[in-house]
Write an enzyme that holds these catalytic residues in place. Structure first.
Site, PDB file in Angstrom:
ATOM      1  N   ASP A  39      50.429  40.963  44.073  1.00  0.00           N
ATOM      2  CA  ASP A  39      50.055  42.023  43.141  1.00  0.00           C
ATOM      3  C   ASP A  39      51.145  42.145  42.083  1.00  0.00           C
ATOM      4  O   ASP A  39      52.303  41.790  42.318  1.00  0.00           O
ATOM      5  CB  ASP A  39      49.905  43.344  43.915  1.00  0.00           C
ATOM      6  CG  ASP A  39      49.223  44.417  43.104  1.00  0.00           C
ATOM      7  OD1 ASP A  39      48.460  44.078  42.178  1.00  0.00           O
ATOM      8  OD2 ASP A  39      49.461  45.609  43.381  1.00  0.00           O
ATOM      9  N   ASN A  88      36.939  42.579  41.560  1.00  0.00           N
ATOM     10  CA  ASN A  88      37.483  41.919  40.368  1.00  0.00           C
ATOM     11  C   ASN A  88      36.385  41.266  39.544  1.00  0.00           C
ATOM     12  O   ASN A  88      36.460  41.215  38.314  1.00  0.00           O
ATOM     13  CB  ASN A  88      38.502  40.846  40.750  1.00  0.00           C
ATOM     14  CG  ASN A  88      39.778  41.400  41.346  1.00  0.00           C
ATOM     15  OD1 ASN A  88      40.450  40.719  42.108  1.00  0.00           O
ATOM     16  ND2 ASN A  88      40.131  42.631  41.025  1.00  0.00           N
TER      17      ASN A  88
END
Length: 261
Positions: A39, A88
């Site tokens: 991340d 996503n």
């Protein structure tokens, strides 16, 4: 839990510390299966003044290649990388998503040609653009007989959807066998659901690592991580260093794992 500052460099003292950490890691304390949630790629690109997030995603992909080498070196046998969630696919900017799809396809191809890694796609291929689904399938087929580090690429992946798909698969199989709903309800077990997950046949992750200081699962391996240990690193994905990884492994080896409490 924080990473080594980038200002510390990679000089002799850093290498000395790395070697000392390695010596302190017992083979018995190395996790069999490590799950990685990389991340912070977009923040990394923004902080360095790049115009698009693609620079961060490319740097993150390169770091994941490096991360796999670290895992292989200490004896980890399975690594799961969370690269693209089902969320996503619908919530990312179309330009960023297009770049990310290309980057993931390139990473899968590179990994399938590196060492003796065995690549497996974990996720919904039917939700992916055809070119990405094809790249993942080719990487998996190319490495199906490899015996080295097993690398799960979680692409088009969602933990809740995986559990739903597993239950649907069990129901469909039970129906083909001519069983009743009452029999299915009486016989259903956690082990049976586990066998029908995308990772069916694999051991659950012992250790889940997430970068950038975030401390949440984000729909990753929800079922499989029920008894996993977690380690959170402050470094943004592309800034992850070997010392961060070794500290995570050392920390894991020092924990007394409890189940159910």
């Amino acid at each position: 839990m924080t990473s080594v500052s980038a200002n510390e460099g990679r000089g002799p003292l850093y290498r000395l510390y790395i070697n000392r950490l390695r010596r302190r890691i017992s083979p018995d304390g190395v996790p069999h299966h490590v799950a990685m949630m990389i991340d912070g790629n977009r923040r990394w690109a923004r902080q360095l003044g790049y115009e698009t997030a693609a620079h961060g995603h490319r740097a993150g992909a390169a770091k994941m290649h490096e991360f796999l080498e670290w895992c292989d070196a200490v004896g980890v046998e399975v690594v799961s990388l969370y690269l693209l969630s089902t969320d996503n696919l619908t919530k990312r900017d179309s330009r960023e998503l297009s770049d990310l799809i290309e980057i993931i396809a390139d990473l899968a191809d590179e990994l399938s040609r590196d060492r003796d890694f065995r690549v497996q796609h974990v996720g919904r291929a039917d939700l992916l653009p055809p070119e990405l689904a094809r790249s993942l399938a080719e990487a998996q087929e190319r490495t199906r007989d490899h015996t080295g580090l097993h690398v799960n690429l979680a692409v088009g992946y969602g933990g809740r959807s995986e559990i739903v798909d597993a239950v649907r698969s069990i129901i469909a199989q039970h129906d083909r066998d001519g069983g009743s709903l009452e029999e299915l309800a009486a016989s259903l077990t956690p082990e049976q659901i586990g066998e029908h997950l995308y990772t069916g046949g694999q051991a659950d992750p012992d250790l889940v690592i997430r970068t950038s200081g975030e401390q949440r699962l984000s729909d990753f391996l929800l079922w499989q991580s029920a008894h996993s240990e977690f380690y959170f690193v402050e470094a943004l994905g592309p800034d992850l260093r070997e010392v961060d990884f070794l500290r995570a492994i050392r920390d894991f080896g020092s924990r007394h794992r409890r189940y159910g409490s």
